[in-house]
Enzyme design. Structure first.
Site, PDB file in Angstrom:
ATOM      1  N   ARG A   1       0.817  -1.214   0.000  1.00  0.00           N
ATOM      2  CA  ARG A   1       0.000   0.000   0.000  1.00  0.00           C
ATOM      3  C   ARG A   1       0.853   1.268   0.000  1.00  0.00           C
ATOM      4  O   ARG A   1       0.570   2.207  -0.762  1.00  0.00           O
ATOM      5  CB  ARG A   1      -0.972  -0.016   1.178  1.00  0.00           C
ATOM      6  CG  ARG A   1      -2.088  -1.045   1.039  1.00  0.00           C
ATOM      7  CD  ARG A   1      -2.991  -1.048   2.260  1.00  0.00           C
ATOM      8  NE  ARG A   1      -2.250  -1.369   3.474  1.00  0.00           N
ATOM      9  CZ  ARG A   1      -2.693  -1.143   4.704  1.00  0.00           C
ATOM     10  NH1 ARG A   1      -3.883  -0.580   4.899  1.00  0.00           N
ATOM     11  NH2 ARG A   1      -1.970  -1.479   5.749  1.00  0.00           N
TER      12      ARG A   1
ATOM     13  N   ASN B   1      -6.488  -2.780   2.098  1.00  0.00           N
ATOM     14  CA  ASN B   1      -6.486  -4.238   2.129  1.00  0.00           C
ATOM     15  C   ASN B   1      -7.905  -4.745   2.301  1.00  0.00           C
ATOM     16  O   ASN B   1      -8.703  -4.142   3.021  1.00  0.00           O
ATOM     17  CB  ASN B   1      -5.656  -4.763   3.307  1.00  0.00           C
ATOM     18  CG  ASN B   1      -4.170  -4.553   3.125  1.00  0.00           C
ATOM     19  OD1 ASN B   1      -3.680  -4.384   2.018  1.00  0.00           O
ATOM     20  ND2 ASN B   1      -3.444  -4.548   4.231  1.00  0.00           N
TER      21      ASN B   1
END
EC number: 6.2.-.-
Length: 773
Positions: free
Chosen positions: A18, A36
């Site tokens: 990320r 996520n």
């Protein structure tokens, strides 16, 4: 404003994915968010079309070190961004399909911090970041957030929290992030309890090792027992206390230069040693000798490099490599918690180097060996598991399969949504404690992957404890049970690993191993097969010979020698012709009348075509572990070791084998080879030359028969698998000869060719049988 919804699947959680997306989106002036979820990572990105297209193309090219991309799908996204920023937002759980990352060796950035006196993590043995450190070993459930790991008991200090919250920081959402102020602590104990007043625990531990002490060290996935590898007395003391009398010990050295003092390292082996998985690499011994007890009778040394800051700091304080073997009594699982380690290792260790970070999941060290131009996994555990394998074309709908694996070197396999996840190495289920570990890990994987089995795949051998447990689970859940042929599973595992599509043409295979159950309950192990994922036909095999004493013949090689000689010759005549041979005199002192009765009446002496027992028989004839072996494969390994220096200078014996037809099956017989070996032994020929010619004879016979079967079936692709092909001379000899004749040769690389890879094959076969043609 144009937008894209980008679905990313693979190893993309807990690896800094990320933050990498956040950086990339900012570089291209995009707005939106990334998070996520149960399928992996979801990205909503907004910007002009050219920037969006460039951003999407760059994602696979700028992955963090531990990330692995399985798929990336982009679709148009309606709507507008929430604001003018690109943000990382909280995880969203909606059913788990996300692979968990494997534990990874310390990255260069973290290594530089622990040796920098000005850094707040100077000499801190638990330093990690999103690019390295514990993963599977600390996770209890998914998503992979700190609260779901064994780090949840350590509240981050303000400095660590700032790193954790900053997308620009290397430790953004590093779930194991910690420092001396807030993280796990290290201490040293002896049999009386914790030692105090030691200013430098790691240096003190190094001093204890130099003095000849045995130290139990709590590592990443379990405890190790360590001693000075150059100290013969310490190594022998460890062997006696651990009751591991002959099997080689693993070694750790501080760097490549230290390893090169004791072993040769090829380019591929160097890459394996430096890989983030940091496996044990089997290397050719050479140079300065270590204690003889490190690897008695073996020409290989199993080295690994430090893979945690604790190991790096310890080895930096030592001038010699250390033995670093699993912290257990032989054949028991590696200890993972402090209380059990103090109790179980009390008779072995002099000291315990402990810490208070819980090991949630046991992980043994992985083992690899360079063979036939590739690095091949012999034991798949830390650093590799639980990496998922996308099954080949045709398996996209495979789902809900739990393959139970084998009896020895067990691992199991979960199949969900076309992905196969093979567990870490568990061990031999003959041990009750390993069985318990096996059952607990199956339950854990079901929870981690939100997995409910609908089909159970088991080996058809009814005595395997893995098969019995699979049968019980299937019955309890009213699920389908699929029994899988042992050697078919070896073949299918290799096909799956190499991406051979479900509907591909059948391939030939030579599957050589210790033994597995055949079509009608026979014991096989030297098989020539034609098969694909759904079907498998036996085309030939090594001559089946009695296995006198059953399991005892697997531990006492002389029994196989006598069975072979009795099969091919009249024993009294052989005694008259070769009265002075050591092996003949050795066998004459055994209870051969009892053996004859057992074999003639088929009393616990089943016919067996095992190539493993074939090797045992010839090893014993040459005086290698004739009476008994201390660990599986010891006699065969000794024969390979003996043959290696003379292999290139030798060739096969003339007329060493015959091929006969037995009800349509090609049978390799070895009377000629035995005559040649007995003749050379009588003539006093060097045993190394005999061992080399034995290897060449098996290689040439196997190649000849495979070429013959290939011509009959029109098949040009050949699989080589089974544990016996861990013999480097055999794998390279057969593989190179077949390729020289235009054949495509496949053999396992990423999954073990021994029974550690069997569950993958079981799963692929079960999946194929459930998918309509």
């Amino acid at each position: 404003m144009p937008g894209k919804a980008i679905r990313v699947r693979g190893v993309v959680q807990g690896v800094g994915f990320r933050p990498a997306i956040w950086h990339l989106a900012r570089q291209h002036g995009l707005t939106g968010s990334v998070w996520n979820d149960g399928e992996g990572v979801m990205i909503h990105a907004f910007g002009n079309r050219q920037d969006l297209d460039t951003f999407i193309r760059q994602i696979p090219l700028q992955l963090p070190p531990l990330a692995k991309l399985d798929s990336l799908e982009a679709t148009d996204l309606a709507g507008r961004p929430a604001d003018n920023e690109f943000r990382i937002i909280a995880s969203q759980s909606n059913g788990i399909d996300t692979p968990i990352a494997a534990d990874a060796a310390t990255c260069p950035e973290c290594l530089s911090e622990i040796v920098d006196p000005s850094n707040r993590r100077y000499r801190y043995p638990f330093t990690n970041c999103t690019h390295c450190g514990p993963r599977l070993s600390i996770v209890r459930r998914v998503p992979y957030d700190r609260c779901n790991t064994s780090m949840t008991t350590f509240a981050m200090c303000p400095a660590c929290q700032r790193e954790y919250d900053d997308p620009a920081d290397r430790r953004f959402h590093a779930q194991a992030n910690c420092c001396p102020a807030c993280g796990p602590n290290l201490w040293l104990e002896d049999n009386q309890g914790r030692l105090t007043g030691i200013p430098n625990l790691i240096k003190h531990t190094a001093d204890l090792l130099r003095q000849g002490c045995i130290v139990a060290i709590k590592g990443l996935g379990g405890f190790h027992l360590a001693c000075n590898a150059a100290d013969s007395e310490a190594v022998e003391r460890l062997r006696q206390r651990k009751r591991r009398y002959a099997k080689p010990f693993a070694l750790m050295a501080k760097d490549l230069a230290a390893i090169r003092r004791h072993a040769a390292i090829s380019d591929l082996e160097e890459q394996a040693l430096l890989d983030k998985a940091a496996p044990i690499v089997l290397l050719q011994a050479g140079g300065e000798a270590l204690a003889a007890g490190v690897a008695p009778g073996d020409d290989k040394l199993g080295f690994m490099l430090p893979y945690t800051p604790l190991h790096s700091l310890l080895l930096a304080a030592l001038d010699t490599p250390i033995v670093l073997t699993s912290g257990n009594i032989s054949d028991e699982p590696q200890c993972t918690d402090n209380v059990n380690a103090k109790r179980q290792l009390a008779g072995i260790a002099d000291y315990w180097l402990l810490h208070d970070r819980e090991i949630a999941n046991r992980l043994d060290d992985s083992v690899v060996r360079e063979m036939d131009g590739q690095i091949r996994l012999l034991r798949r555990a830390r650093g590799y598991s639980p990496e998922a394998l996308a099954l080949p074309a045709g398996f996209e709908t495979a789902d809900g399969i739990l393959a139970m694996g084998a009896e020895l070197k067990n691992s199991f396999c979960v199949v969900k949504h076309g992905q196969a996840v093979v567990s870490q190495h568990i061990g031999d289920l003959e041990s009750a404690s390993v069985q318990q570990d096996y059952r607990q890990l199956i339950a854990l994987y079901q929870q981690l992957y939100d997995f409910q089995a609908r089909q159970f795949a088991v080996d058809r051998h009814p005595g395997y404890l893995s098969s019995q447990y699979g049968q019980a689970l299937a019955a309890a859940g009213h699920c389908q049970l699929i029994e899988v042929h042992h050697h078919h599973a070896h073949l299918a595992a290799c096909l799956a690993e190499h991406g051979i599509a479900l509907q591909s043409e059948p391939v030939l295979a030579a599957v050589f191993d210790g033994l597995g159950m055949g079509d009608a309950g026979e014991l096989w192990g030297g098989e020539f097969l034609l098969g694909d994922y759904r079907d498998c036909t036996r085309l030939g095999h090594l001559q089946a010979v009695a296995l006198p004493g059953g399991n005892r013949a697997m531990r006492e090689p002389w029994r196989n020698t006598y069975a072979q000689l009795r099969h091919y010759f009249d024993w009294p005549a052989l005694q008259r012709d070769y009265p002075d041979l050591a092996i003949v005199q050795f066998l004459a002192a055994k209870p051969l009348a009892t053996m004859d009765t057992m074999i003639s009446k088929n009393l616990n002496s089943p016919p067996c075509s095992s190539c493993g027992r074939w090797f045992d028989a010839f090893a014993a004839a040459l005086g290698l572990h004739t009476e008994a072996i201390d660990y599986e494969g010891q006699a065969a390994i000794a024969l390979e070791t003996l043959a290696t220096p003379r292999f290139a200078a030798q060739t096969a014996y003339t007329d060493a084998w015959t091929v006969t037809n037995d009800n349509g099956l090609a049978v390799l017989g070895w009377r000629g080879l035995w005559l040649a070996v007995l003749h050379d032994l009588k003539a006093g020929i060097d045993a190394a030359d005999i061992a080399a010619r034995i290897h060449h004879s098996l290689i040439d016979a196997s190649v000849s028969l495979l070429l013959q079967l290939g011509a009959q079936t029109g098949t040009g692709c050949i699989v080589l698998s089974g544990g016996v092909f861990q013999n480097r001379l055999l794998l390279e000899g057969v593989g190179q000869a077949l390729r020289a004749r235009g054949k495509t040769v496949l053999s396992p690389q990423r999954y073990p060719m021994n029974d550690g890879g069997l569950a993958l094959g079981q799963a692929a076969i079960a999946a194929a049988k459930s998918i309509s043609r």
